[in-house]
Design a protein around this motif. Structure first.
Motif, PDB file in Angstrom:
ATOM      1  N   SER A  36       0.838  -1.295   0.026  1.00  0.00           N
ATOM      2  CA  SER A  36      -0.018  -0.076   0.006  1.00  0.00           C
ATOM      3  C   SER A  36       1.006   1.134   0.131  1.00  0.00           C
ATOM      4  CB  SER A  36      -0.833  -0.020   1.307  1.00  0.00           C
ATOM      5  OG  SER A  36      -0.345   0.302   2.201  1.00  0.00           O
ATOM      6  N   SER A  37       2.189   1.035  -0.222  1.00  0.00           N
ATOM      7  CA  SER A  37       2.918   2.422  -0.457  1.00  0.00           C
ATOM      8  C   SER A  37       2.779   3.013  -1.858  1.00  0.00           C
ATOM      9  CB  SER A  37       4.274   2.209  -0.251  1.00  0.00           C
ATOM     10  OG  SER A  37       4.873   1.123  -1.334  1.00  0.00           O
ATOM     11  N   PRO A  38       1.986   4.044  -2.103  1.00  0.00           N
ATOM     12  CA  PRO A  38       1.413   4.569  -3.078  1.00  0.00           C
ATOM     13  C   PRO A  38       2.679   4.868  -4.109  1.00  0.00           C
ATOM     14  CG  PRO A  38       1.187   6.146  -1.550  1.00  0.00           C
ATOM     15  CD  PRO A  38       1.690   5.149  -0.965  1.00  0.00           C
ATOM     16  N   SER A  39       2.414   4.706  -5.621  1.00  0.00           N
ATOM     17  CA  SER A  39       3.448   4.938  -6.453  1.00  0.00           C
ATOM     18  C   SER A  39       3.673   6.500  -6.569  1.00  0.00           C
ATOM     19  CB  SER A  39       3.019   4.561  -7.865  1.00  0.00           C
ATOM     20  OG  SER A  39       3.037   3.203  -7.879  1.00  0.00           O
ATOM     21  N   LEU A  41       3.590   9.926  -7.860  1.00  0.00           N
ATOM     22  CA  LEU A  41       2.836  10.699  -8.932  1.00  0.00           C
ATOM     23  C   LEU A  41       3.704  11.109  -9.952  1.00  0.00           C
ATOM     24  CD1 LEU A  41      -0.291  12.574  -7.044  1.00  0.00           C
ATOM     25  CD2 LEU A  41      -0.161  10.130  -7.995  1.00  0.00           C
ATOM     26  N   PRO A  42       3.438  10.787 -11.207  1.00  0.00           N
ATOM     27  CA  PRO A  42       4.157  11.516 -12.348  1.00  0.00           C
ATOM     28  C   PRO A  42       4.200  12.914 -12.382  1.00  0.00           C
ATOM     29  CG  PRO A  42       2.077  10.438 -13.273  1.00  0.00           C
ATOM     30  CD  PRO A  42       2.074  10.509 -11.609  1.00  0.00           C
ATOM     31  N   PRO A  43       5.455  13.578 -12.986  1.00  0.00           N
ATOM     32  CA  PRO A  43       5.253  15.048 -12.964  1.00  0.00           C
ATOM     33  C   PRO A  43       4.648  15.105 -14.386  1.00  0.00           C
ATOM     34  CG  PRO A  43       7.717  14.154 -13.416  1.00  0.00           C
ATOM     35  CD  PRO A  43       6.556  12.849 -12.835  1.00  0.00           C
ATOM     36  N   SER A  44       4.392  16.443 -14.923  1.00  0.00           N
ATOM     37  CA  SER A  44       3.868  17.005 -15.896  1.00  0.00           C
ATOM     38  C   SER A  44       4.338  15.911 -17.419  1.00  0.00           C
ATOM     39  CB  SER A  44       3.836  18.281 -16.308  1.00  0.00           C
ATOM     40  OG  SER A  44       3.169  18.840 -17.233  1.00  0.00           O
ATOM     41  N   ALA A  47       3.203  10.751 -17.356  1.00  0.00           N
ATOM     42  CA  ALA A  47       2.024   9.631 -17.365  1.00  0.00           C
ATOM     43  C   ALA A  47       1.878   9.163 -18.908  1.00  0.00           C
ATOM     44  CB  ALA A  47       0.775  10.184 -16.923  1.00  0.00           C
ATOM     45  N   SER A  48       2.022  10.088 -19.860  1.00  0.00           N
ATOM     46  CA  SER A  48       1.641   9.531 -21.056  1.00  0.00           C
ATOM     47  C   SER A  48       3.043   8.596 -21.665  1.00  0.00           C
ATOM     48  CB  SER A  48       1.796  10.760 -22.064  1.00  0.00           C
ATOM     49  OG  SER A  48       0.541  11.488 -21.695  1.00  0.00           O
ATOM     50  N   SER A  50       4.272   5.734 -20.936  1.00  0.00           N
ATOM     51  CA  SER A  50       3.952   4.160 -20.805  1.00  0.00           C
ATOM     52  C   SER A  50       2.858   3.952 -21.874  1.00  0.00           C
ATOM     53  CB  SER A  50       3.481   3.913 -19.323  1.00  0.00           C
ATOM     54  OG  SER A  50       2.536   4.271 -18.833  1.00  0.00           O
TER      55      SER A  50
ATOM     56  N   ALA B  61      -2.524   2.140  -8.200  1.00  0.00           N
ATOM     57  CA  ALA B  61      -1.053   2.368  -8.059  1.00  0.00           C
ATOM     58  C   ALA B  61      -0.738   3.641  -7.207  1.00  0.00           C
ATOM     59  CB  ALA B  61      -0.312   2.436  -9.295  1.00  0.00           C
ATOM     60  N   PHE B  62      -1.674   4.673  -7.397  1.00  0.00           N
ATOM     61  CA  PHE B  62      -1.322   5.936  -6.918  1.00  0.00           C
ATOM     62  C   PHE B  62      -2.082   5.924  -5.277  1.00  0.00           C
ATOM     63  CE2 PHE B  62      -1.504   7.903 -11.421  1.00  0.00           C
ATOM     64  CZ  PHE B  62       0.005   7.491 -11.480  1.00  0.00           C
ATOM     65  N   PRO B  64      -3.501   3.225  -3.063  1.00  0.00           N
ATOM     66  CA  PRO B  64      -3.535   1.828  -2.711  1.00  0.00           C
ATOM     67  C   PRO B  64      -4.791   1.638  -1.541  1.00  0.00           C
ATOM     68  CG  PRO B  64      -1.316   2.328  -2.459  1.00  0.00           C
ATOM     69  CD  PRO B  64      -2.090   3.830  -2.779  1.00  0.00           C
ATOM     70  N   SER B 343      -3.987   8.221 -21.818  1.00  0.00           N
ATOM     71  CA  SER B 343      -3.329   9.411 -20.875  1.00  0.00           C
ATOM     72  C   SER B 343      -4.120  10.197 -19.906  1.00  0.00           C
ATOM     73  CB  SER B 343      -2.626  10.486 -21.913  1.00  0.00           C
ATOM     74  OG  SER B 343      -1.783   9.885 -22.924  1.00  0.00           O
ATOM     75  N   LYS B 346      -4.574   8.271 -16.626  1.00  0.00           N
ATOM     76  CA  LYS B 346      -3.539   8.300 -15.622  1.00  0.00           C
ATOM     77  C   LYS B 346      -3.345   9.695 -15.095  1.00  0.00           C
ATOM     78  CE  LYS B 346      -0.952   6.513 -19.002  1.00  0.00           C
ATOM     79  NZ  LYS B 346       0.064   5.820 -19.611  1.00  0.00           N
ATOM     80  N   GLN B 364      -1.618  19.156 -15.818  1.00  0.00           N
ATOM     81  CA  GLN B 364      -0.437  18.225 -16.259  1.00  0.00           C
ATOM     82  C   GLN B 364      -0.415  18.378 -17.898  1.00  0.00           C
ATOM     83  OE1 GLN B 364       1.253  15.076 -15.500  1.00  0.00           O
ATOM     84  NE2 GLN B 364       0.871  14.822 -13.374  1.00  0.00           N
ATOM     85  N   LYS B 365       0.456  18.351 -18.313  1.00  0.00           N
ATOM     86  CA  LYS B 365       0.527  18.084 -19.979  1.00  0.00           C
ATOM     87  C   LYS B 365       0.267  16.814 -20.378  1.00  0.00           C
ATOM     88  CE  LYS B 365       3.703  21.742 -21.489  1.00  0.00           C
ATOM     89  NZ  LYS B 365       5.090  22.164 -22.001  1.00  0.00           N
ATOM     90  N   GLU B 429      -0.425  -2.807 -20.703  1.00  0.00           N
ATOM     91  CA  GLU B 429      -0.628  -1.653 -19.513  1.00  0.00           C
ATOM     92  C   GLU B 429      -1.939  -1.520 -18.785  1.00  0.00           C
ATOM     93  OE1 GLU B 429       1.061   2.556 -18.350  1.00  0.00           O
ATOM     94  OE2 GLU B 429      -0.352   2.561 -20.117  1.00  0.00           O
TER      95      GLU B 429
END
Lengths: 119, 432
Positions: A36-39, A41-44, A47-48, A50, B61-62, B64, B343, B346, B364-365, B429
């Motif tokens: 339960s350790s959260p990932s 968060l992606p910076p701006s 996220a796209s 992957s 994931a973000f 849990p 996109s 997420k 976010q972009k 994914e």
């Protein structure tokens, strides 16, 4: 006597059950806590990535990038952006990001060691 | 969080009254065996396509600790990207199909029912079995509904003779069978709608791959594409390739040359335009579209039939605590594509994780990349980078655009391979 013995056996059995169950519960709880350790968060923009770039273990013709050194990722993005590195689509995408955004994306991708190629 | 007074608004029947209700076949509000009234925060996601399934997994994931319920009627999802290759006989339909086991294994609760109503004030979703799901936040990803009121003569029953194949599955297989059964020398007619619609380059990829099939298997045949507009995505690249590969076989008829289909007669397989009529041996009608029905039921669709959203969080402009993603959303410059949906999902999941923690989500972009195949080894792409600006998602100037015009064939071959790689990556994914 036999009755008492069986009672005592039964008590032992239930103690064992309780003990095992508690241990199991602790294991479940601790593994849940680990899960339960959260990932981060992606910076701006990150996220796209992957959508095309898979983890190393399953990547197709598009290279895996998660877990690469941040400097390597940032240098590649900046070269794509300047049309100094050949590509099909990355030059068009890299032009949408500032130096600062590229560095933040590169740092975040570099931190994804769980998706990196195994040495 | 829900308040006690909100919770009290819905009648909570006893187990016996629920059983009585089910026995009587009444459609009253019933508590069902899904997660109801949980103490922890619950996010409900309606729709298990690229948008919904991506969002559920990213949220897992973000955040849990957040309970997630995905409501999806189907047990198998059939992906639209690459379904044009199925129509052209280059791919099997089952290569397009994916299940939800991986999501289940991650602890996402999957409910195979249809959502039929939403109460945004009470924060409750009603399912077709009468069950009520409560949510802290709701994600609505219904994709598209086809508008069977848009072209006179083209209603739902017409799709059995003239498939749309714009939702992949049986319709895809039907169009494939019709093309296979057609005699060499036959005429295939496609009808393409005005903007906006799912997958802007999709009709032109489909036209290309049908032309490829005809060229290689039924070379005396012809394909006419009737278009309700004068310009389309990646147009210069498509038209250059058509001239090179399919000259004399594929004819594109734009709006200003009579491309708009105004009426359809299923019995005679005829498509009527402002300028005349076309009799088809095989007809593929892609009708105008709108957001899937639950969007309207939830009050998140506007008069256009699509859903206005905040470009940073994807929260509805019309209802609080409801987010709309993917094809159903009005996403400004971002097209209705699987890549865009993934996109957005997420970014939305990150925003929901922050909102549930009481944090302010950062803008976010987002990126989109769409590949199209013009032939099996001839791929092109269009890409874009987007950011929230003036309440919409706007293009980042100077970024994105279509594949270059004058490149060696190896470039097209590379992009065809990247297209296939992309499909493997994104489906892994989302569903793998």
């Amino acid at each position: 006597m036999r009755l008492d013995a069986s009672r005592s056996d039964s008590r032992c059995f239930w103690l064992w059950v309780c003990g095992t169950a508690t241990a199991a519960l602790l294991m479940i709880t601790s593994s849940a806590a680990a899960d339960s350790s959260p990932s981060k968060l992606p910076p701006s923009g990150a996220a796209s990535c992957s959508g095309c770039h898979a983890p190393a273990a399953v990547a197709g013709t598009v290279p895996a990038i998660a877990g690469l050194p941040a400097q390597e990722i940032a240098a590649a993005m900046m070269a794509f952006r300047a049309d100094q590195r050949p590509s099909t689509v990355m030059n068009r995408i890299a032009k949408g990001f500032t130096d600062e955004e590229i560095r933040a994306i590169a740092d975040w991708l570099a931190s994804r060691q769980d998706q990196a190629a195994k040495p | 969080m829900r308040t006690g007074s909100q919770a009290g608004r819905i009648r909570r029947p006893s187990r016996r009254s629920v059983l009585k209700g089910i026995a009587a076949g009444t459609a009253f509000v019933a508590c069902a065996p899904y997660a109801v009234g949980q103490q922890s925060q619950r996010v409900v996601v309606i729709g298990g396509g690229f948008a919904g399934a991506s969002c559920a997994r990213a949220l897992r994931a973000f955040a849990p600790d957040v309970a997630i319920t995905l409501v999806e009627r189907g047990r198998r999802f059939t992906a639209c990207p690459f379904s044009n290759a199925v129509i052209a006989g280059l791919r099997a339909l089952d290569q397009q199909q994916f299940g939800y086991d991986a999501l289940s294994r991650e602890g996402i609760e999957i409910v195979h029912r249809a959502a039929i109503g939403v109460d945004p004030q009470a924060r409750q979703v009603r399912l077709d079995d009468g069950a009520i799901l409560e949510y802290a936040r709701l994600v609505v990803t219904p994709g598209i509904d086809l508008r069977f009121d848009a072209i006179p003569g083209y209603d739902e029953s017409a799709t059995e003779a003239m498939p749309h194949a714009w939702k992949a599955g049986d319709q895809t297989a039907l169009l494939r069978r019709q093309l296979e059964a057609m005699e060499d020398g036959g005429v295939v007619v496609m009808s393409v709608p005005a903007n906006p619609f799912r997958c802007p380059p999709g009709p032109y990829e489909r036209a290309s791959l049908i032309a490829h099939y005809l060229k290689t298997s039924k070379p005396r045949s012809k394909l006419i594409v009737l278009d309700a507009k004068d310009a389309f995505s990646k147009q210069r690249l498509f038209e250059a390739a058509w001239k090179e590969l399919y000259a004399g076989l594929l004819e594109w008829v734009p709006l200003s040359f009579g491309g708009q289909v105004t009426e359809i007669d299923v019995a005679s397989q005829t498509l009527v335009t402002e300028f005349g009529s076309h009799r088809a041996d095989v007809a593929n009608v892609v009708p105008p579209q709108r957001a899937g029905a639950i969007a309207e039921a939830a009050g998140v669709a506007d008069r256009t039939g699509w859903c206005p959203i905040d470009p940073a969080t994807f929260e509805s402009r019309l209802q609080p605590n409801i987010h709309v993603l993917g094809d159903a959303a009005i996403a400004g410059a971002m097209p209705k594509s699987a890549f865009a949906a993934n996109s957005q999902a997420k970014v939305c999941a990150a925003a929901i994780a922050q909102l549930l923690r009481g944090e302010a989500p950062a803008a976010q972009k987002l990126v989109n990349t769409c590949y199209s195949l013009i032939a099996p080894d001839y791929g092109i792409s269009i890409a874009g980078v987007y950011y929230p600006k003036d309440g919409m998602l706007a293009d980042v100037e100077g970024a994105g655009g279509a594949s270059p015009q004058d490149v060696p064939l190896s470039f097209r071959q590379d992009e065809a391979r990247h297209a296939e790689s992309w499909f493997g990556t994104i489906t892994a994914e989302v569903f793998g």
